[in-house]
Design an enzyme around this catalytic site. Structure first.
Site, PDB file in Angstrom:
ATOM      1  N   HIS A 350      43.863  76.944  66.905  1.00 54.49           N
ATOM      2  CA  HIS A 350      42.965  77.827  67.657  1.00 54.49           C
ATOM      3  C   HIS A 350      43.390  79.281  67.690  1.00 54.49           C
ATOM      4  O   HIS A 350      42.757  80.084  68.374  1.00 54.49           O
ATOM      5  CB  HIS A 350      42.825  77.350  69.100  1.00 54.49           C
ATOM      6  CG  HIS A 350      42.089  76.073  69.247  1.00 54.49           C
ATOM      7  ND1 HIS A 350      40.727  76.005  69.420  1.00 54.49           N
ATOM      8  CD2 HIS A 350      42.517  74.798  69.219  1.00 54.49           C
ATOM      9  CE1 HIS A 350      40.358  74.745  69.511  1.00 54.49           C
ATOM     10  NE2 HIS A 350      41.426  73.988  69.390  1.00 54.49           N
ATOM     11  N   LYS A 536      35.946  87.470  79.724  1.00 54.79           N
ATOM     12  CA  LYS A 536      36.859  86.662  78.927  1.00 54.79           C
ATOM     13  C   LYS A 536      38.252  86.899  79.494  1.00 54.79           C
ATOM     14  O   LYS A 536      38.416  87.754  80.371  1.00 54.79           O
ATOM     15  CB  LYS A 536      36.812  87.069  77.456  1.00 54.79           C
ATOM     16  CG  LYS A 536      36.910  88.582  77.243  1.00 54.79           C
ATOM     17  CD  LYS A 536      36.693  88.987  75.798  1.00 54.79           C
ATOM     18  CE  LYS A 536      35.248  88.960  75.344  1.00 54.79           C
ATOM     19  NZ  LYS A 536      34.942  87.959  74.353  1.00 54.79           N
ATOM     20  N   ARG A 537      39.265  86.175  79.025  1.00 55.14           N
ATOM     21  CA  ARG A 537      40.615  86.467  79.479  1.00 55.14           C
ATOM     22  C   ARG A 537      40.963  87.922  79.192  1.00 55.14           C
ATOM     23  O   ARG A 537      40.429  88.523  78.244  1.00 55.14           O
ATOM     24  CB  ARG A 537      41.616  85.542  78.758  1.00 55.14           C
ATOM     25  CG  ARG A 537      41.699  84.161  79.352  1.00 55.14           C
ATOM     26  CD  ARG A 537      42.081  84.174  80.795  1.00 55.14           C
ATOM     27  NE  ARG A 537      43.503  84.398  80.950  1.00 55.14           N
ATOM     28  CZ  ARG A 537      44.374  83.473  81.333  1.00 55.14           C
ATOM     29  NH1 ARG A 537      43.960  82.250  81.631  1.00 55.14           N
ATOM     30  NH2 ARG A 537      45.648  83.761  81.454  1.00 55.14           N
ATOM     31  N   LYS A 542      41.662  91.628  72.817  1.00 55.12           N
ATOM     32  CA  LYS A 542      40.228  91.557  73.117  1.00 55.12           C
ATOM     33  C   LYS A 542      39.652  92.936  73.442  1.00 55.12           C
ATOM     34  O   LYS A 542      38.457  93.125  73.507  1.00 55.12           O
ATOM     35  CB  LYS A 542      39.978  90.589  74.273  1.00 55.12           C
ATOM     36  CG  LYS A 542      40.366  89.142  73.950  1.00 55.12           C
ATOM     37  CD  LYS A 542      40.128  88.228  75.138  1.00 55.12           C
ATOM     38  CE  LYS A 542      40.671  86.814  74.942  1.00 55.12           C
ATOM     39  NZ  LYS A 542      39.790  85.965  74.121  1.00 55.12           N
ATOM     40  N   THR A 643      33.674  81.901  72.078  1.00 50.84           N
ATOM     41  CA  THR A 643      32.573  80.981  72.381  1.00 50.84           C
ATOM     42  C   THR A 643      31.646  81.621  73.420  1.00 50.84           C
ATOM     43  O   THR A 643      30.464  81.288  73.471  1.00 50.84           O
ATOM     44  CB  THR A 643      33.109  79.633  72.930  1.00 50.84           C
ATOM     45  OG1 THR A 643      34.152  79.905  73.864  1.00 50.84           O
ATOM     46  CG2 THR A 643      33.653  78.767  71.803  1.00 50.84           C
ATOM     47  N   LYS A 647      27.388  81.748  73.989  1.00 53.59           N
ATOM     48  CA  LYS A 647      26.667  81.491  75.249  1.00 53.59           C
ATOM     49  C   LYS A 647      25.765  82.679  75.602  1.00 53.59           C
ATOM     50  O   LYS A 647      24.641  82.508  76.066  1.00 53.59           O
ATOM     51  CB  LYS A 647      27.675  81.253  76.386  1.00 53.59           C
ATOM     52  CG  LYS A 647      28.510  79.992  76.192  1.00 53.59           C
ATOM     53  CD  LYS A 647      29.755  79.945  77.080  1.00 53.59           C
ATOM     54  CE  LYS A 647      30.707  78.885  76.565  1.00 53.59           C
ATOM     55  NZ  LYS A 647      32.070  78.957  77.167  1.00 53.59           N
TER      56      LYS A 647
HETATM   57  C1  GL9 Z   1      41.342  80.267  71.619  1.00 53.63           C
HETATM   58  C2  GL9 Z   1      40.873  81.449  70.773  1.00 53.63           C
HETATM   59  O1  GL9 Z   1      41.559  82.588  71.158  1.00 53.63           O
HETATM   60  C3  GL9 Z   1      39.349  81.662  70.829  1.00 53.63           C
HETATM   61  O2  GL9 Z   1      38.972  82.638  69.909  1.00 53.63           O
HETATM   62  C4  GL9 Z   1      38.628  80.355  70.503  1.00 53.63           C
HETATM   63  O3  GL9 Z   1      37.231  80.512  70.627  1.00 53.63           O
HETATM   64  C5  GL9 Z   1      39.108  79.264  71.439  1.00 53.63           C
HETATM   65  C6  GL9 Z   1      38.489  77.913  71.108  1.00 53.63           C
HETATM   66  O4  GL9 Z   1      38.679  77.596  69.773  1.00 53.63           O
HETATM   67  O5  GL9 Z   1      40.542  79.102  71.333  1.00 53.63           O
HETATM   68  N1  GL9 Z   1      42.731  79.962  71.370  1.00 53.63           N
HETATM   69  C7  GL9 Z   1      43.468  80.087  72.495  1.00 53.63           C
HETATM   70  O6  GL9 Z   1      44.683  79.875  72.632  1.00 53.63           O
HETATM   71  N2  GL9 Z   1      42.668  80.488  73.504  1.00 53.63           N
HETATM   72  C8  GL9 Z   1      41.388  80.587  73.059  1.00 53.63           C
HETATM   73  O7  GL9 Z   1      40.440  80.899  73.746  1.00 53.63           O
HETATM   74  N3  GL9 Z   1      43.105  80.808  74.737  1.00 53.63           N
HETATM   75  C9  GL9 Z   1      42.691  80.232  75.868  1.00 53.63           C
HETATM   76  O8  GL9 Z   1      42.012  79.229  75.890  1.00 53.63           O
HETATM   77  C10 GL9 Z   1      43.125  80.865  77.127  1.00 53.63           C
END
Ligand code: GL9
Length: 795
Positions: A350, A536-537, A542, A643, A647
């Site tokens: 991820h 988002k976080r 970001k 994601t 949405k």
């Molecule tokens: C994350 C990626 O940063 C995102 O871009 C991705 O959409 C999601 C789901 O595949 O996974 N990987 C990751 O460690 N996070 C993501 O959101 N962090 C958190 O979930 C906090």
């Protein structure tokens, strides 16, 4: 339905000695939670029997995080009884929405990764696929965020208090997990056996959360493990009068499932985290193997009947744990155990952020899990030998699992899984061409892509009932059942009445959000203004900072150059990892801008900044339907997928984004005229950082950047951090905000102009909604089903 309302009445009588007339909202809440849960459990009984009979293959989805969101509305919606329950309650003087408010939002995840896991559970259940999720029953989920004088503060989230009513405790399926100690090889009459000595046993207690699907008989389960001391507390110490010591070991045992690590894309090798990881993977694997053996009397066919999916590397200890169980408990040879193992696991990556790729130091790891360490080490030895044997000119520096006394968990997953996938086309390409290129060379075909998807039933059906109802009437197709049919909306692109109706619905959602903003921040926002949203976080990659810089630019222009922009409300919501100082500084900066603007009547006519505290699933459900602009402005190459972008698009917001993650696929779906793209591409970012990025050059060479940053410094009042952040941008700027600033500005201007052409904007929004079908989690999970798992529906 009749039986459901009867059950509510009966529960109130039995549990509280109350009739519905005398019940409190809190009692109604508890009754609804328990009865819904039990109704699902009953449905599951029939479903599970069909599943057992069919002896079909199943998926076990391992994830440290599931961001489930509130469950009650989702379950009533899926059971198709929401409106009846609503009517029944209102006849008795209760408002269902107020009951929904009582449910805590279970924060068993940090962000996208955890929410994705829950979207997939929902989508697979709606499509009747057999899946079980495994995770940890954190007593405290992600912290509650409070903003005080612009700074984030964290408070514990005691969600189980009211959240426990959704869970079913399965005391019959407890398992024991072994930590520390030693293992000894022992020759017995049956051959060489492994004996465990002096270990610390911990009990894992299972709690099940029922996962409902839309218009289906399927009910799947998310199993959450809670840690407990083995055998209560130490009686010997207790008798000797060492009371506090006697409970110490109990407290340590129970700390394992105490809290969710609040780290986002950043994994420090902490002892408690290893324990959490092994705790839940061992408990889950023991249960899976036991069930399988009970059903088939052998484990030889495990890989034919079971897929274990590893959601990022956090559950990667599943791999050595399966090897351990097969060899130490079921007497398989290494070779046979390995053959089963590598056919059983599939792994999703991820993130490529270096700080997020998990590594454990051998010194920390080995004493806690001695047997598991031996197994990982042996997997590595055999892998390295195999590489040499095939004579590939391979790079063991890059591929070896253990390197410089660190265990690299992604490498373990790649070597031991039959499938590795990324989460968007761009991300999967980067994995193959860059991050894991040597692996891709020796394992051709192992690396694939499955672009993420979202549970549209929650993110459209439930979050935006107004739009859902309208589209239902207009399109006369069941797009909630099958989101791809939403493309029929394209036929109405030139129909002004449809464009107007969509605009009116957006307005309704903006009014609702404005009320929430008023209530929670005291700010009054103009619902005719552009709602520009970044939720988002909080992470530097970001680039919330880039967004903030644009607002500072507008402020300067309004104040000193008589700019009269079309009114805009900038809405932020984001949690920062508790130890992430720069992220907290960015929140402070945004809050300071908000405050300064609010004090300036000349400026606040045009722009407003709102920071909504405590971002979480239920808050996202309120913001997303009201958004006009979706800010997806990560540095290209860094956001694996995103994601939230999907949405927001589904709810008619237009994307302002870089060519990163799934933005690229949104761009391809809607076409260049229906999206606002800016900034360097991921290759350009790589090239620039190779040449050496110097943000100061951008500052010196661009008058607009220079003026904006110089102006930013004048805002500093000692309590704010404008100077500090200005220094940071000019001297460091690790994610190249300045390099992208001018092109960002250009697209922001285009947005402002386009928004005022209401028909054009409406058409663009319509095209976005109509093309969001491919981002349904139904599509994404169908790809997992066909390309990776090879499973069938439960019939
Ligand atoms: C994350 C990626 O940063 C995102 O871009 C991705 O959409 C999601 C789901 O595949 O996974 N990987 C990751 O460690 N996070 C993501 O959101 N962090 C958190 O979930 C906090």
């Amino acid at each position: 339905m009749d039986s459901f309302t009867k059950a509510i009445k009966r529960y109130l009588e039995k549990r509280f000695g109350n009739s519905i007339e005398d019940a409190s909202e809190r009692q109604i809440y508890q009754a609804l939670m328990v009865i819904t849960r039990d109704k699902l459990a009953e449905k599951r009984y029939h479903y599970i029997n069909k599943l057992k009979e069919s002896e079909q293959k199943r998926v076990y989805y391992m994830s440290m995080e599931f961001l489930v969101g509130k469950t009650l509305r989702n379950n009533l919606y899926n059971l198709g009884i929401e409106s009846e329950v609503k009517n029944f309650l209102s006849e008795n003087g209760f408002v269902l929405d107020k009951i929904y408010d009582i449910e805590p939002d279970p924060g068993l995840g940090n962000g996208g990764l955890g929410r994705l896991a829950s979207c997939y559970m929902d989508a697979l259940t709606s499509q009747e696929y057999p899946i079980t999720g495994f995770s940890i029953l954190y007593e405290f989920g992600i912290f509650k965020q409070v903003i005080s004088n612009g700074w984030q503060q964290e408070f514990p989230d005691n969600w189980l208090d009211l959240g426990k009513y959704g869970l079913i405790y399965r005391s019959d399926e407890e398992v024991e997990i072994k930590f520390y100690g030693e293992t000894k090889e022992q020759w017995t009459s049956d051959g060489l056996r492994i004996k465990y000595e002096d270990y610390t046993p911990i009990i894992a207690e299972p709690y099940d959360l029922m996962i409902s699907g839309y218009e289906t008989d399927a009910v799947n389960v998310l199993r959450l493990w809670k840690s407990k001391a083995s055998g209560g507390f130490n009686m010997r110490l207790f008798e000797q009068g060492e009371y506090s010591k006697s409970v110490e070991s109990k407290a340590i045992a129970e700390s394992i499932s105490k809290l969710l690590y609040p780290a986002d894309d950043n994994n420090k090798g902490k002892e408690l985290r290893i324990k959490q990881q092994y705790f839940f993977t061992s408990a889950s694997l023991q249960q899976i193997v036991k069930m399988h053996y009970k059903a088939y009397n052998t484990l030889d066919n495990l890989a034919e009947k079971v897929v274990i999916h590893i959601n990022d590397t956090h559950p990667s200890l599943c791999i050595p744990e399966l090897m351990r169980i097969l060899m130490d408990e079921y007497e398989y040879s290494w070779d046979k155990a390995w053959e089963i193992t590598i056919k059983t696991f599939a792994y999703t990556n991820h993130t490529i952020m270096a700080e997020a790729l998990e590594k454990w130091s051998v010194d920390l790891f080995r004493p806690i899990l001695p047997r598991i360490y031996t197994i990982i080490s042996e997997i590595n030895n055999r892998f390295c030998k195999w590489c040499k044997d095939i004579g590939a000119s391979v790079d063991l520096e890059e591929m070896s699992i253990i390197h410089n006394d660190m265990i690299r968990m992604a490498n373990l997953c790649i070597v031991s899984s039959y499938s590795v996938n990324g989460v968007s086309k761009l991300h999967s390409d980067i994995l193959k061409k860059d991050t894991f290129k040597s692996f891709n060379r020796i394992y051709p075909g192992k690396f694939t892509n499955v672009t993420n998807g979202i549970a549209h039933r929650r993110w459209l059906g439930q979050a935006n009932p107004e739009l859902t109802k309208y589209l239902n009437e207009l399109l006369e197709v069941d797009f909630i059942k099958d989101l791809s049919s939403i493309e029929n909306l394209l036929e109405y692109k030139s129909d002004e009445s449809v464009i107007n109706n969509l605009e009116n619905i957006k307005k309704i959602k903006k009014v609702q959000l404005a009320e929430y903003i008023k209530k929670n921040t005291g700010l009054t926002v103009d619902t005719n203004s552009i709602f520009d949203v970044q939720i988002k976080r909080l992470h530097e990659y970001k680039r919330q900072l880039l967004n903030a810089l644009h607002i500072i630019y507008l402020y300067k222009e309004i104040k000193y150059n008589a700019l009269k922009p079309y009114p805009r409300t900038f809405i932020f919501s984001a949690k920062a990892s508790s130890g992430y100082v720069m992220a907290k500084n960015i929140i402070k900066l945004i809050c300071s801008i908000s405050e300064i603007i609010e004090m300036d009547p000349e400026v606040r006519k045009y722009i407003k900044v709102v920071f909504l505290e405590d971002y979480r699933v239920s808050l996202a459900e309120k913001i997303i339907p009201a958004a006009d602009v979706s800010e997806q402005i990560s540095q290209a190459g860094k956001e694996a997928s995103g994601t939230g972008n999907m949405k927001l698009m589904l709810n008619g917001a237009l994307t302002l984004g870089t060519m990163d993650g799934a933005n690229v696929e949104i761009y391809n779906a809607v076409g260049k005229d229906n999206i606002f793209i800016f900034g360097l591409s991921s290759e350009e970012v790589s090239d620039l950082s190779e040449r050496g990025y110097r943000s100061e050059e951008f500052y010196q060479n661009s008058s607009v950047i220079k003026e904006t940053i110089d102006f930013m410094r004048t805002l500093d009042n000692g309590d704010s951090n404008f100077n500090y952040m200005a220094d940071y941008l000019v001297s460091r700027d690790p994610y190249m905000c300045l390099a992208d600033f001018e092109s960002y500005l250009e697209q922001q201007k285009l947005i402002e102009k386009t928004y005022q052409d209401r028909i054009k904007w409406g058409q663009m929004s319509l095209v976005n909604i109509a093309n969001s079908g491919i981002f349904s989690a139904d599509r994404a999970t169908s790809e997992y089903v066909k390309e990776i798992w090879n499973i069938k529906k439960v019939k």
